[in-house]
Design a protein around this motif. Structure first.
Motif, PDB file in Angstrom:
ATOM      1  N   GLU A  61       0.820  -1.230   0.000  1.00 47.67           N
ATOM      2  CA  GLU A  61       0.000   0.000   0.000  1.00 47.67           C
ATOM      3  C   GLU A  61       0.842   1.263   0.000  1.00 47.67           C
ATOM      4  O   GLU A  61       0.367   2.338  -0.379  1.00 47.67           O
ATOM      5  CB  GLU A  61      -0.958  -0.001   1.197  1.00 47.67           C
ATOM      6  N   ILE A  62       2.105   1.132   0.422  1.00 47.07           N
ATOM      7  CA  ILE A  62       2.956   2.322   0.489  1.00 47.07           C
ATOM      8  C   ILE A  62       3.241   2.865  -0.924  1.00 47.07           C
ATOM      9  O   ILE A  62       3.538   4.039  -1.098  1.00 47.07           O
ATOM     10  CB  ILE A  62       4.264   2.039   1.283  1.00 47.07           C
ATOM     11  N   THR A  63       3.079   2.001  -1.949  1.00 46.39           N
ATOM     12  CA  THR A  63       3.252   2.441  -3.348  1.00 46.39           C
ATOM     13  C   THR A  63       2.334   3.624  -3.670  1.00 46.39           C
ATOM     14  O   THR A  63       2.640   4.421  -4.538  1.00 46.39           O
ATOM     15  CB  THR A  63       2.880   1.314  -4.337  1.00 46.39           C
ATOM     16  N   GLN A  64       1.182   3.686  -2.974  1.00 48.27           N
ATOM     17  CA  GLN A  64       0.187   4.713  -3.319  1.00 48.27           C
ATOM     18  C   GLN A  64       0.406   6.047  -2.606  1.00 48.27           C
ATOM     19  O   GLN A  64      -0.264   7.028  -2.905  1.00 48.27           O
ATOM     20  CB  GLN A  64      -1.216   4.204  -2.968  1.00 48.27           C
ATOM     21  N   ILE A  65       1.309   6.046  -1.642  1.00 43.47           N
ATOM     22  CA  ILE A  65       1.510   7.298  -0.884  1.00 43.47           C
ATOM     23  C   ILE A  65       2.502   8.203  -1.633  1.00 43.47           C
ATOM     24  O   ILE A  65       3.638   7.816  -1.897  1.00 43.47           O
ATOM     25  CB  ILE A  65       2.073   7.007   0.535  1.00 43.47           C
ATOM     26  N   GLU A  66       2.047   9.399  -1.971  1.00 47.18           N
ATOM     27  CA  GLU A  66       2.913  10.408  -2.596  1.00 47.18           C
ATOM     28  C   GLU A  66       2.855  11.655  -1.713  1.00 47.18           C
ATOM     29  O   GLU A  66       1.769  12.167  -1.441  1.00 47.18           O
ATOM     30  CB  GLU A  66       2.414  10.775  -3.998  1.00 47.18           C
ATOM     31  N   ILE A  67       3.990  12.129  -1.280  1.00 47.83           N
ATOM     32  CA  ILE A  67       4.024  13.290  -0.384  1.00 47.83           C
ATOM     33  C   ILE A  67       4.337  14.536  -1.220  1.00 47.83           C
ATOM     34  O   ILE A  67       5.345  14.561  -1.928  1.00 47.83           O
ATOM     35  CB  ILE A  67       5.105  13.099   0.705  1.00 47.83           C
ATOM     36  N   PRO A  68       3.505  15.570  -1.155  1.00 49.66           N
ATOM     37  CA  PRO A  68       3.788  16.776  -1.947  1.00 49.66           C
ATOM     38  C   PRO A  68       5.004  17.530  -1.413  1.00 49.66           C
ATOM     39  O   PRO A  68       5.347  17.408  -0.230  1.00 49.66           O
ATOM     40  CB  PRO A  68       2.513  17.610  -1.775  1.00 49.66           C
ATOM     41  N   THR A  69       5.650  18.308  -2.284  1.00 51.40           N
ATOM     42  CA  THR A  69       6.811  19.094  -1.847  1.00 51.40           C
ATOM     43  C   THR A  69       6.348  20.323  -1.061  1.00 51.40           C
ATOM     44  O   THR A  69       5.370  20.983  -1.417  1.00 51.40           O
ATOM     45  CB  THR A  69       7.656  19.568  -3.056  1.00 51.40           C
ATOM     46  N   GLY A  70       7.062  20.586   0.030  1.00 52.13           N
ATOM     47  CA  GLY A  70       6.905  21.845   0.758  1.00 52.13           C
ATOM     48  C   GLY A  70       5.569  22.056   1.450  1.00 52.13           C
ATOM     49  O   GLY A  70       5.138  23.202   1.584  1.00 52.13           O
ATOM     50  N   VAL A  71       4.923  21.006   1.899  1.00 56.10           N
ATOM     51  CA  VAL A  71       3.639  21.156   2.626  1.00 56.10           C
ATOM     52  C   VAL A  71       3.796  20.500   4.004  1.00 56.10           C
ATOM     53  O   VAL A  71       4.167  19.327   4.086  1.00 56.10           O
ATOM     54  CB  VAL A  71       2.470  20.474   1.870  1.00 56.10           C
ATOM     55  N   PRO A  72       3.509  21.246   5.096  1.00 57.23           N
ATOM     56  CA  PRO A  72       3.659  20.636   6.417  1.00 57.23           C
ATOM     57  C   PRO A  72       2.695  19.457   6.605  1.00 57.23           C
ATOM     58  O   PRO A  72       1.509  19.560   6.299  1.00 57.23           O
ATOM     59  CB  PRO A  72       3.301  21.773   7.385  1.00 57.23           C
ATOM     60  N   LEU A  73       3.244  18.362   7.098  1.00 59.65           N
ATOM     61  CA  LEU A  73       2.474  17.138   7.347  1.00 59.65           C
ATOM     62  C   LEU A  73       2.479  16.927   8.866  1.00 59.65           C
ATOM     63  O   LEU A  73       3.538  16.699   9.464  1.00 59.65           O
ATOM     64  CB  LEU A  73       3.155  15.974   6.613  1.00 59.65           C
ATOM     65  N   VAL A  74       1.288  17.077   9.450  1.00 57.99           N
ATOM     66  CA  VAL A  74       1.174  17.030  10.912  1.00 57.99           C
ATOM     67  C   VAL A  74       0.777  15.628  11.334  1.00 57.99           C
ATOM     68  O   VAL A  74      -0.183  15.060  10.791  1.00 57.99           O
ATOM     69  CB  VAL A  74       0.092  18.029  11.404  1.00 57.99           C
ATOM     70  N   TYR A  75       1.507  15.073  12.294  1.00 56.27           N
ATOM     71  CA  TYR A  75       1.177  13.757  12.841  1.00 56.27           C
ATOM     72  C   TYR A  75       0.805  13.894  14.308  1.00 56.27           C
ATOM     73  O   TYR A  75       1.523  14.541  15.071  1.00 56.27           O
ATOM     74  CB  TYR A  75       2.391  12.817  12.754  1.00 56.27           C
ATOM     75  N   GLU A  76      -0.318  13.293  14.698  1.00 53.20           N
ATOM     76  CA  GLU A  76      -0.646  13.160  16.121  1.00 53.20           C
ATOM     77  C   GLU A  76      -0.359  11.720  16.514  1.00 53.20           C
ATOM     78  O   GLU A  76      -0.853  10.784  15.866  1.00 53.20           O
ATOM     79  CB  GLU A  76      -2.112  13.513  16.361  1.00 53.20           C
ATOM     80  N   LEU A  77       0.453  11.556  17.546  1.00 50.81           N
ATOM     81  CA  LEU A  77       0.945  10.230  17.936  1.00 50.81           C
ATOM     82  C   LEU A  77       0.431   9.850  19.318  1.00 50.81           C
ATOM     83  O   LEU A  77       0.303  10.717  20.201  1.00 50.81           O
ATOM     84  CB  LEU A  77       2.476  10.239  17.972  1.00 50.81           C
ATOM     85  N   ASP A  78       0.183   8.560  19.518  1.00 49.89           N
ATOM     86  CA  ASP A  78      -0.225   8.085  20.849  1.00 49.89           C
ATOM     87  C   ASP A  78       1.015   7.810  21.704  1.00 49.89           C
ATOM     88  O   ASP A  78       2.148   8.052  21.270  1.00 49.89           O
ATOM     89  CB  ASP A  78      -1.145   6.856  20.732  1.00 49.89           C
ATOM     90  N   SER A  79       0.819   7.275  22.905  1.00 43.94           N
ATOM     91  CA  SER A  79       1.970   7.103  23.804  1.00 43.94           C
ATOM     92  C   SER A  79       2.917   6.003  23.319  1.00 43.94           C
ATOM     93  O   SER A  79       4.050   5.905  23.790  1.00 43.94           O
ATOM     94  CB  SER A  79       1.501   6.816  25.226  1.00 43.94           C
ATOM     95  N   ASN A  80       2.482   5.167  22.368  1.00 38.77           N
ATOM     96  CA  ASN A  80       3.392   4.190  21.752  1.00 38.77           C
ATOM     97  C   ASN A  80       4.075   4.747  20.508  1.00 38.77           C
ATOM     98  O   ASN A  80       4.682   3.999  19.746  1.00 38.77           O
ATOM     99  CB  ASN A  80       2.625   2.921  21.353  1.00 38.77           C
ATOM    100  N   MET A  81       3.898   6.044  20.291  1.00 45.80           N
ATOM    101  CA  MET A  81       4.507   6.702  19.125  1.00 45.80           C
ATOM    102  C   MET A  81       3.984   6.140  17.801  1.00 45.80           C
ATOM    103  O   MET A  81       4.717   6.014  16.823  1.00 45.80           O
ATOM    104  CB  MET A  81       6.048   6.620  19.154  1.00 45.80           C
ATOM    105  N   LYS A  82       2.699   5.811  17.796  1.00 43.22           N
ATOM    106  CA  LYS A  82       2.033   5.394  16.560  1.00 43.22           C
ATOM    107  C   LYS A  82       0.985   6.448  16.203  1.00 43.22           C
ATOM    108  O   LYS A  82       0.457   7.152  17.082  1.00 43.22           O
ATOM    109  CB  LYS A  82       1.368   4.026  16.751  1.00 43.22           C
ATOM    110  N   ALA A  83       0.650   6.529  14.918  1.00 40.11           N
ATOM    111  CA  ALA A  83      -0.233   7.604  14.454  1.00 40.11           C
ATOM    112  C   ALA A  83      -1.661   7.430  14.954  1.00 40.11           C
ATOM    113  O   ALA A  83      -2.235   6.341  14.849  1.00 40.11           O
ATOM    114  CB  ALA A  83      -0.229   7.629  12.933  1.00 40.11           C
ATOM    115  N   ILE A  84      -2.212   8.494  15.503  1.00 40.29           N
ATOM    116  CA  ILE A  84      -3.661   8.567  15.742  1.00 40.29           C
ATOM    117  C   ILE A  84      -4.284   9.103  14.458  1.00 40.29           C
ATOM    118  O   ILE A  84      -5.269   8.587  13.966  1.00 40.29           O
ATOM    119  CB  ILE A  84      -3.971   9.499  16.934  1.00 40.29           C
ATOM    120  N   LYS A  85      -3.674  10.145  13.931  1.00 41.24           N
ATOM    121  CA  LYS A  85      -4.097  10.661  12.624  1.00 41.24           C
ATOM    122  C   LYS A  85      -2.989  11.527  12.036  1.00 41.24           C
ATOM    123  O   LYS A  85      -2.068  11.932  12.749  1.00 41.24           O
ATOM    124  CB  LYS A  85      -5.394  11.462  12.742  1.00 41.24           C
TER     125      LYS A  85
END
Ligand SMILES: O=C(O)[C@@H](CO)OP(=O)(O)O
Length: 230
Positions: A202-226
């Motif tokens: 599935e990672i093949t489908q992820i494309e990150i745009p240049t120069g746009v802040p990507l905010v991650y909210e992480l739980d206490s195990n350092m995994k993404a909530i969103k």
């Protein structure tokens, strides 16, 4: 539950993004458009009241310059910054410098897609005589021969980014530090794969745009909530 917020940013458009050339560890500059993408990213972070204490970036000018433009917008140019080869772009081996469309004409779209987006197929490698062998570049003088890449798959990139994340960045976050990471399309895809538990196919489908802040909210195990783009 305690949540942590971090910000990732892929560098702004580079000269070789614009020219559609395989880049990897080649040290190409930002274009004017890339610089203005970085400025807008800094403004968005400012408008949204983001605060940072510490930054990580790669050893490559396009990420270092993007970070410095963002920090200037935030009036935070004085912040400490670690420059880490582990956050460098995926090393594109012998494809570095080649035009992606011309390479597809020569080897076929399918082969180029496999080189660009399969999880574990590396590109053709460089040897020690290549200008793209990182052992010839003084900025990588501290790396062992085993650490010096000659052509990486996304999996190889993951295997250097994630130990660095776990051993260096996570303890920093756990000490209460607000961090900003400026890096590259594929080093950040590796990190997203880990944070959001994205499957290899599935990672093949992820494309990150240049120069746009990507905010991650992480739980206490350092995994993404969103995660979301600003
Ligand atoms: O050329 C590169 O280094 C990368 C990022 O620009 O390209 P790709 O999207 O093919 O992985």
């Amino acid at each position: 539950m305690k949540t942590t917020r971090i910000v990732l940013i892929r560098h702004g458009q580079s000269q070789w993004n614009k020219e559609n050339r395989f880049t990897g560890w080649a040290n190409v500059p930002l274009t004017e458009q890339g610089k203005s993408e970085a400025q807008s990213a800094g403004q968005k972070l400012k408008e949204n009241n983001f605060k940072f204490d510490f930054c990580y970036t790669s050893m490559l000018n396009r990420a270092i310059n993007t970070l410095s433009i963002v920090l200037e917008e935030l009036d935070l140019l004085w912040l400490p910054v670690d420059h880490c080869w582990q956050l460098n772009e995926r090393h594109y081996g012998n494809l570095q410098g080649l035009n992606k469309a011309e390479t597809a004409e020569k080897f076929g779209d399918e082969q180029v897609f496999i080189w660009r987006r399969s999880y574990d197929t590396p590109p053709p490698t460089v040897d020690k005589t290549s200008p793209y062998y990182p052992g010839n570049d003084p900025r990588y003088a501290d790396l062992t021969v085993d650490e010096l890449p000659v052509g990486e798959s996304l999996k190889d990139t993951y295997e250097r980014v994630i130990p660095f994340w776990n051993d260096v960045i996570v303890p920093k976050i756990n000490s209460g530090t607000d961090i900003l990471i400026a890096a590259h399309g594929n080093s950040l895809r590796a990190l997203m794969k880990h944070l959001s538990d994205i499957a290899d196919d599935e990672i093949t489908q992820i494309e990150i745009p240049t120069g746009v802040p990507l905010v991650y909210e992480l739980d206490s195990n350092m995994k993404a909530i969103k995660y979301y783009y600003l």
